[in-house]
Scaffold this motif. Structure first.
Motif, PDB file in Angstrom:
ATOM      1  N   PHE A  77       0.700  -1.351  -0.041  1.00  0.00           N
ATOM      2  CA  PHE A  77       0.001  -0.111   0.116  1.00  0.00           C
ATOM      3  C   PHE A  77       0.756   1.254   0.095  1.00  0.00           C
ATOM      4  O   PHE A  77       1.703   1.531   0.958  1.00  0.00           O
ATOM      5  CB  PHE A  77      -0.825   0.096   1.194  1.00  0.00           C
ATOM      6  N   ASN A  78       0.523   2.114  -0.884  1.00  0.00           N
ATOM      7  CA  ASN A  78       1.513   3.122  -1.032  1.00  0.00           C
ATOM      8  C   ASN A  78       1.465   4.105   0.087  1.00  0.00           C
ATOM      9  O   ASN A  78       2.586   4.843   0.487  1.00  0.00           O
ATOM     10  CB  ASN A  78       1.175   4.125  -2.445  1.00  0.00           C
ATOM     11  N   GLU A  79       0.332   4.282   0.707  1.00  0.00           N
ATOM     12  CA  GLU A  79       0.150   5.149   1.659  1.00  0.00           C
ATOM     13  C   GLU A  79      -0.387   4.290   3.116  1.00  0.00           C
ATOM     14  O   GLU A  79      -1.151   4.592   3.803  1.00  0.00           O
ATOM     15  CB  GLU A  79      -0.620   6.356   1.677  1.00  0.00           C
ATOM     16  N   GLY A  80       0.466   3.097   3.268  1.00  0.00           N
ATOM     17  CA  GLY A  80       0.220   2.293   4.251  1.00  0.00           C
ATOM     18  C   GLY A  80      -0.049   2.853   5.579  1.00  0.00           C
ATOM     19  O   GLY A  80      -0.447   2.336   6.390  1.00  0.00           O
ATOM     20  N   THR A  81       1.049   3.691   5.880  1.00  0.00           N
ATOM     21  CA  THR A  81       1.092   4.306   7.195  1.00  0.00           C
ATOM     22  C   THR A  81      -0.179   4.972   7.397  1.00  0.00           C
ATOM     23  O   THR A  81      -0.254   5.352   8.737  1.00  0.00           O
ATOM     24  CB  THR A  81       2.490   5.228   7.475  1.00  0.00           C
ATOM     25  N   LEU A  82      -0.736   5.718   6.563  1.00  0.00           N
ATOM     26  CA  LEU A  82      -2.043   6.376   6.777  1.00  0.00           C
ATOM     27  C   LEU A  82      -3.371   5.670   6.916  1.00  0.00           C
ATOM     28  O   LEU A  82      -4.605   5.997   7.073  1.00  0.00           O
ATOM     29  CB  LEU A  82      -2.273   7.392   5.656  1.00  0.00           C
ATOM     30  N   LEU A  83      -3.240   4.371   6.677  1.00  0.00           N
ATOM     31  CA  LEU A  83      -4.335   3.235   6.836  1.00  0.00           C
ATOM     32  C   LEU A  83      -4.508   2.983   8.026  1.00  0.00           C
ATOM     33  O   LEU A  83      -3.723   2.438   8.935  1.00  0.00           O
ATOM     34  CB  LEU A  83      -4.191   2.018   5.837  1.00  0.00           C
ATOM     35  N   PRO A  84      -5.991   2.987   8.622  1.00  0.00           N
ATOM     36  CA  PRO A  84      -6.134   2.185   9.986  1.00  0.00           C
ATOM     37  C   PRO A  84      -5.940   0.770   9.881  1.00  0.00           C
ATOM     38  O   PRO A  84      -6.275   0.102   9.081  1.00  0.00           O
ATOM     39  CB  PRO A  84      -7.772   2.590  10.285  1.00  0.00           C
ATOM     40  N   ASP A  85      -5.147   0.505  10.859  1.00  0.00           N
ATOM     41  CA  ASP A  85      -4.868  -1.155  10.829  1.00  0.00           C
ATOM     42  C   ASP A  85      -4.743  -1.445  12.090  1.00  0.00           C
ATOM     43  O   ASP A  85      -3.750  -2.036  12.919  1.00  0.00           O
ATOM     44  CB  ASP A  85      -3.134  -1.101  10.218  1.00  0.00           C
ATOM     45  N   PRO A  86      -6.005  -1.581  12.886  1.00  0.00           N
ATOM     46  CA  PRO A  86      -6.117  -2.110  14.432  1.00  0.00           C
ATOM     47  C   PRO A  86      -5.652  -3.543  14.415  1.00  0.00           C
ATOM     48  O   PRO A  86      -5.186  -3.965  15.448  1.00  0.00           O
ATOM     49  CB  PRO A  86      -7.522  -2.094  14.500  1.00  0.00           C
ATOM     50  N   HIS A  87      -5.624  -4.593  13.274  1.00  0.00           N
ATOM     51  CA  HIS A  87      -5.206  -5.945  13.588  1.00  0.00           C
ATOM     52  C   HIS A  87      -3.689  -6.250  13.221  1.00  0.00           C
ATOM     53  O   HIS A  87      -3.305  -7.245  13.212  1.00  0.00           O
ATOM     54  CB  HIS A  87      -6.050  -6.781  12.646  1.00  0.00           C
ATOM     55  N   LYS A  88      -2.874  -4.875  13.097  1.00  0.00           N
ATOM     56  CA  LYS A  88      -1.656  -4.959  12.720  1.00  0.00           C
ATOM     57  C   LYS A  88      -1.137  -5.926  11.623  1.00  0.00           C
ATOM     58  O   LYS A  88      -0.275  -6.662  11.698  1.00  0.00           O
ATOM     59  CB  LYS A  88      -0.638  -5.412  13.883  1.00  0.00           C
ATOM     60  N   LEU A  89      -1.641  -5.909  10.607  1.00  0.00           N
ATOM     61  CA  LEU A  89      -1.610  -6.754   9.429  1.00  0.00           C
ATOM     62  C   LEU A  89       0.011  -6.085   8.349  1.00  0.00           C
ATOM     63  O   LEU A  89       0.679  -6.786   7.852  1.00  0.00           O
ATOM     64  CB  LEU A  89      -2.749  -6.892   8.368  1.00  0.00           C
ATOM     65  N   LEU A  90      -0.038  -4.786   8.467  1.00  0.00           N
ATOM     66  CA  LEU A  90       0.861  -4.029   7.744  1.00  0.00           C
ATOM     67  C   LEU A  90       2.146  -4.054   8.416  1.00  0.00           C
ATOM     68  O   LEU A  90       2.432  -3.955   9.499  1.00  0.00           O
ATOM     69  CB  LEU A  90       0.354  -2.633   7.376  1.00  0.00           C
ATOM     70  N   GLN A  91       3.409  -4.307   7.452  1.00  0.00           N
ATOM     71  CA  GLN A  91       4.619  -4.350   7.758  1.00  0.00           C
ATOM     72  C   GLN A  91       5.518  -3.504   7.103  1.00  0.00           C
ATOM     73  O   GLN A  91       5.029  -3.113   6.190  1.00  0.00           O
ATOM     74  CB  GLN A  91       5.269  -5.985   7.746  1.00  0.00           C
ATOM     75  N   SER A 119     -10.301   0.715   2.397  1.00  0.00           N
ATOM     76  CA  SER A 119      -9.854   1.884   3.068  1.00  0.00           C
ATOM     77  C   SER A 119      -8.804   2.761   1.815  1.00  0.00           C
ATOM     78  O   SER A 119      -8.791   3.843   1.712  1.00  0.00           O
ATOM     79  CB  SER A 119      -9.257   2.046   4.223  1.00  0.00           C
ATOM     80  N   ALA A 120      -7.983   1.959   1.279  1.00  0.00           N
ATOM     81  CA  ALA A 120      -7.022   2.491   0.220  1.00  0.00           C
ATOM     82  C   ALA A 120      -7.484   3.032  -1.114  1.00  0.00           C
ATOM     83  O   ALA A 120      -7.094   4.032  -1.372  1.00  0.00           O
ATOM     84  CB  ALA A 120      -5.942   1.239   0.067  1.00  0.00           C
ATOM     85  N   ILE A 121      -8.422   2.284  -1.261  1.00  0.00           N
ATOM     86  CA  ILE A 121      -9.136   2.711  -2.438  1.00  0.00           C
ATOM     87  C   ILE A 121     -10.058   4.064  -2.355  1.00  0.00           C
ATOM     88  O   ILE A 121      -9.894   4.921  -2.766  1.00  0.00           O
ATOM     89  CB  ILE A 121     -10.381   1.487  -3.011  1.00  0.00           C
ATOM     90  N   GLU A 122     -10.590   4.161  -1.184  1.00  0.00           N
ATOM     91  CA  GLU A 122     -11.371   5.380  -0.647  1.00  0.00           C
ATOM     92  C   GLU A 122     -10.394   6.572  -0.467  1.00  0.00           C
ATOM     93  O   GLU A 122     -10.511   7.436  -1.282  1.00  0.00           O
ATOM     94  CB  GLU A 122     -12.012   5.435   0.829  1.00  0.00           C
TER      95      GLU A 122
END
Length: 144
Positions: A77-91, A119-122
């Protein structure tokens, strides 16, 4: 299965991968295109084989990408740090980019990954300044 065919420029690199990795890529690609069928698919081959999904023809309007390495793939995800990630999937440790390592189908076929993609699409739609959006194009940027 997606009705959109794999571009020949991309396929000639993808077909060199192991079948399990190809199958995982095809499943993830179909999944993304089922969520946002009219997204544009931008194809690259640099340090990795990449298919980027965008709300316009601009790379900067990309909402996610599949990055195919030698033995694994990531849903990035280009802007992954800005996405809500409550389940901590993003690394990842980049300034903005984050990814989900994709080892098996359930790594992307789950409600938490779906929420991240939506969320990334939005975010991409809201942030785009493109005049033309969501045409369902496949655009190869791969140099032959």
């Amino acid at each position: 299965m997606s009705k959109r065919t794999i571009h020949s420029d991309f396929w000639k690199h993808l077909e060199r991968k192991e079948q399990g990795l190809i199958d995982l890529y095809l499943g993830l690609r179909d999944h993304i295109l089922s969520i946002h069928p009219n997204s544009n698919e931008l194809l690259y081959h640099t340090h990795a084989l990449t298919s980027l999904y965008s709300v316009s023809e601009k790379m900067s309007d990309g909402f996610c990408m599949i990055v195919v390495y030698t033995n694994h793939l990531n849903l990035a995800f280009n802007e992954g740090t800005l996405l809500p990630d409550p389940h901590k999937l993003l690394q990842g440790t980049g300034k903005l980019m984050r990814h989900i390592p994709i080892l098996i189908e359930s790594d992307f076929k789950n409600k938490n990954a779906l929420t991240l993609i939506e969320s990334a699409i939005e975010m991409a739609i809201e942030g785009s300044t493109a005049k033309t959006m969501n045409q369902g194009l496949t655009i190869s940027k791969i140099k032959n």
